[in-house]
Design an enzyme around this catalytic site. Structure first.
Site, PDB file in Angstrom:
ATOM      1  N   HIS A 167      48.890  41.277  35.715  1.00  0.00           N
ATOM      2  CA  HIS A 167      47.424  41.220  35.836  1.00  0.00           C
ATOM      3  C   HIS A 167      46.920  39.782  35.692  1.00  0.00           C
ATOM      4  CE1 HIS A 167      47.648  45.591  34.180  1.00  0.00           C
ATOM      5  NE2 HIS A 167      48.124  45.490  35.413  1.00  0.00           N
ATOM      6  N   HIS A 176      43.840  49.176  41.794  1.00  0.00           N
ATOM      7  CA  HIS A 176      44.721  48.590  40.783  1.00  0.00           C
ATOM      8  C   HIS A 176      46.120  48.336  41.356  1.00  0.00           C
ATOM      9  CE1 HIS A 176      45.871  47.338  36.795  1.00  0.00           C
ATOM     10  NE2 HIS A 176      47.034  47.898  37.074  1.00  0.00           N
ATOM     11  N   ASP A 198      48.126  44.861  41.139  1.00  0.00           N
ATOM     12  CA  ASP A 198      49.521  44.713  40.707  1.00  0.00           C
ATOM     13  C   ASP A 198      50.367  44.002  41.767  1.00  0.00           C
ATOM     14  OD1 ASP A 198      49.314  45.946  38.218  1.00  0.00           O
ATOM     15  OD2 ASP A 198      49.938  47.912  38.949  1.00  0.00           O
ATOM     16  N   HIS A 207      56.082  48.490  40.951  1.00  0.00           N
ATOM     17  CA  HIS A 207      56.633  47.176  40.625  1.00  0.00           C
ATOM     18  C   HIS A 207      58.057  46.973  41.131  1.00  0.00           C
ATOM     19  CE1 HIS A 207      53.208  45.840  38.478  1.00  0.00           C
ATOM     20  NE2 HIS A 207      53.233  46.880  37.672  1.00  0.00           N
TER      21      HIS A 207
HETATM   22 ZN    ZN Z   1      48.890  47.101  36.539  1.00  0.00          ZN
END
Ligand code: ZN
Length: 293
Positions: free
Chosen positions: A78, A234, A238, A261
């Site tokens: 972030h 969001h 990311d 991720h």
């Molecule tokens: Zn995040």
């Protein structure tokens, strides 16, 4: 294609709890000289320096961690997303513990922090990475690909089997003010049903209704949402943070579907391998601008 290298004007700091470790840390951003890049500096460990680069990533479950030897800094995405949105290329990120504070779960506090410091040009340029061929990584129903383009565009789709999420899609043109309004306020998502499992694994120890949108099986525990489609926003936040680990600005049209991720990281790895092939040798991209234009 080149852009100005940038750093901040003054030291600024923020403190808070780490989402996964539950440990309070202080992050202090310091201006850095042109060409030094983004670097985490473990202030509590004799100033050990960990470059914010893909090669430093050590863990990618639920958050992105960078490390060197047995020392790491977790949940970097972030903060890195905000740094990237502000066009900052050179910065020392001092931290006195193992995890960046989650603050409110979004990138907004970090945007305000960088804004408070002020951003300045360093009088040097950085070549923008422009890929020549599409690059794609696929894992079952999850995928992410980039095709050549003159600006950075992100198209993200998610599909969660949950009554308040379901299918969400967003098309985001990367630009500072656009990021500040549409992406930066989007918060981390947490499922109540995962909390016990995560805590047993030593994760989510600092998670609370203060720093996550918490969902139970029926709905949102701590509503309302800040933005429509906050969850896919969001994901874009990311992804931008994970793209920062390339170590330089990138342009292209990126399409992601149900990624996270670990797929983001594989994707960044593929981009860096393509850069190596384009440059015709194995010199890392930070030292070899031959592929840029
Ligand atoms: Zn995040």
């Amino acid at each position: 294609m080149y852009v100005q290298r940038k750093t901040i004007n003054a030291n600024v700091s923020i403190t808070g709890i780490g989402l996964h470790s539950g440990i309070y840390t202080k992050v202090e951003l310091h201006p850095a000289p042109a060409g030094s890049g983004l670097t985490f500096v473990r202030a509590d460990l004799h100033g050990l320096r960990i470059p914010a680069l893909q090669a430093s990533t050590t863990a990618l479950d639920y958050a992105t961690t960078v490390g060197k030897d047995d020392v790491s800094v977790g949940t970097v995405e972030h903060l890195l997303s905000a740094i990237m949105a502000c066009g900052v290329t050179d910065l020392d990120i001092h931290i006195d513990g193992p995890e960046v504070p989650i603050v409110d779960g979004s990138a907004l506090p970090f945007m305000h922090l960088i804004d408070a410091a002020g951003v300045r040009e360093l009088g040097a340029e950085v070549p923008v990475l422009r890929i020549k061929e599409p690059i794609e990584v696929v894992d079952g129903e999850k995928s992410i690909r980039i095709t050549p383009a003159n600006r950075l565009v992100l198209k993200y789709k998610i599909d969660f089997d949950h009554p308040v999420i379901g299918k969400e899609a967003m098309h985001f043109d990367f630009e500072h003010d656009n990021f500040l309004r549409k992406i930066a306020p989007a918060r981390t998502l947490g499922f109540l049903r995962d909390v016990e499992k995560l805590r047993a694994a030593g994760l989510a120890r600092g998670g609370s209704v203060e720093n996550c949108v918490v969902l139970d099986d029926k709905g949102i525990v701590n509503g309302p949402l800040r933005l429509k489609d906050e969850f896919v926003r969001h994901k874009i936040l990311d992804l931008l943070g994970d793209l920062a680990l390339i170590g330089r600005p990138i342009v292209g049209e990126i399409t992601a579907h149900r990624a996270g991720h670990s797929l983001h990281s594989r994707f960044v790895g593929e981009i860096l391998r393509a850069v190596d092939r384009q440059s015709g040798d194995n010199v890392g991209p930070a030292l070899q601008p031959a592929w840029a234009d």
